[in-house]
Motif scaffolding. Structure first.
Motif, PDB file in Angstrom:
ATOM      1  N   ASP A 109      73.560 -54.538   4.435  1.00  0.00           N
ATOM      2  CA  ASP A 109      74.662 -55.027   5.273  1.00  0.00           C
ATOM      3  C   ASP A 109      74.223 -55.765   6.311  1.00  0.00           C
ATOM      4  N   ILE A 110      73.161 -55.200   7.186  1.00  0.00           N
ATOM      5  CA  ILE A 110      72.865 -55.683   8.391  1.00  0.00           C
ATOM      6  C   ILE A 110      72.214 -57.204   7.970  1.00  0.00           C
ATOM      7  N   TYR A 111      71.317 -57.164   7.227  1.00  0.00           N
ATOM      8  CA  TYR A 111      70.828 -58.523   6.677  1.00  0.00           C
ATOM      9  C   TYR A 111      71.582 -59.656   6.243  1.00  0.00           C
ATOM     10  N   VAL A 112      72.589 -59.087   5.495  1.00  0.00           N
ATOM     11  CA  VAL A 112      73.479 -60.137   4.833  1.00  0.00           C
ATOM     12  C   VAL A 112      74.538 -60.587   6.158  1.00  0.00           C
ATOM     13  N   GLY A 113      75.054 -59.913   6.716  1.00  0.00           N
ATOM     14  CA  GLY A 113      75.956 -60.246   7.624  1.00  0.00           C
ATOM     15  C   GLY A 113      75.183 -61.079   8.738  1.00  0.00           C
ATOM     16  N   THR A 114      74.055 -60.916   9.301  1.00  0.00           N
ATOM     17  CA  THR A 114      73.225 -61.735  10.243  1.00  0.00           C
ATOM     18  C   THR A 114      73.188 -62.882   9.507  1.00  0.00           C
ATOM     19  N   THR A 115      72.693 -62.991   8.344  1.00  0.00           N
ATOM     20  CA  THR A 115      72.459 -64.242   7.531  1.00  0.00           C
ATOM     21  C   THR A 115      73.581 -65.260   7.623  1.00  0.00           C
ATOM     22  N   PHE A 137      76.716 -69.911   9.094  1.00  0.00           N
ATOM     23  CA  PHE A 137      77.885 -70.565   9.413  1.00  0.00           C
ATOM     24  C   PHE A 137      77.674 -71.452  10.608  1.00  0.00           C
ATOM     25  N   ILE A 138      76.944 -70.778  11.596  1.00  0.00           N
ATOM     26  CA  ILE A 138      76.802 -71.700  12.991  1.00  0.00           C
ATOM     27  C   ILE A 138      75.759 -72.541  12.437  1.00  0.00           C
ATOM     28  N   ALA A 139      74.920 -72.605  11.800  1.00  0.00           N
ATOM     29  CA  ALA A 139      74.115 -73.966  11.492  1.00  0.00           C
ATOM     30  C   ALA A 139      75.011 -74.935  10.734  1.00  0.00           C
ATOM     31  N   THR A 140      75.999 -74.562  10.048  1.00  0.00           N
ATOM     32  CA  THR A 140      76.766 -75.508   9.137  1.00  0.00           C
ATOM     33  C   THR A 140      77.803 -76.042  10.107  1.00  0.00           C
ATOM     34  N   ALA A 141      78.184 -75.205  10.773  1.00  0.00           N
ATOM     35  CA  ALA A 141      79.339 -75.757  11.922  1.00  0.00           C
ATOM     36  C   ALA A 141      78.967 -76.451  13.190  1.00  0.00           C
TER      37      ALA A 141
END
Length: 89
Positions: free
Chosen positions: A67-73, A78-82
């Motif tokens: 969960d920690i890994y997936v959430g961070t990824t 999203f930030i990179a795309t936005a």
């Protein structure tokens, strides 16, 4: 897949509906980044501390770590795309 057909033309109705609802938000953020006082706070039940406590009580360690890994990824993606150059999209 035919390279002359856009991905938008072949996507599902659900994906199109999500995009239509998120697009104005992304456009606004692209024009003027949010200020800290414009970001609403999460209710206490949705804050990271409560989520972490819930995971610790109800799930084994491998699930907690994934969960920690997936959430961070997802956040980083999203930030990179936005924030990407719109001419490359």
């Amino acid at each position: 897949m035919d390279s002359t057909v856009s991905g938008y033309a072949t996507t599902s109705l659900f994906s199109k509906a999500v995009w239509v609802s998120i697009n104005p938000l992304l456009s606004t953020g692209y024009q003027s980044p949010l200020k800290l006082d414009e970001v609403p706070l999460l209710p206490p039940d949705f804050q990271a501390v409560r989520t972490s406590e819930f995971l610790q009580k109800n799930f084994p360690k491998p699930v907690q770590l994934s969960d920690i890994y997936v959430g961070t990824t997802l956040i980083r993606s999203f930030i990179a795309t936005a924030s990407a150059d719109r001419t490359k999209l």
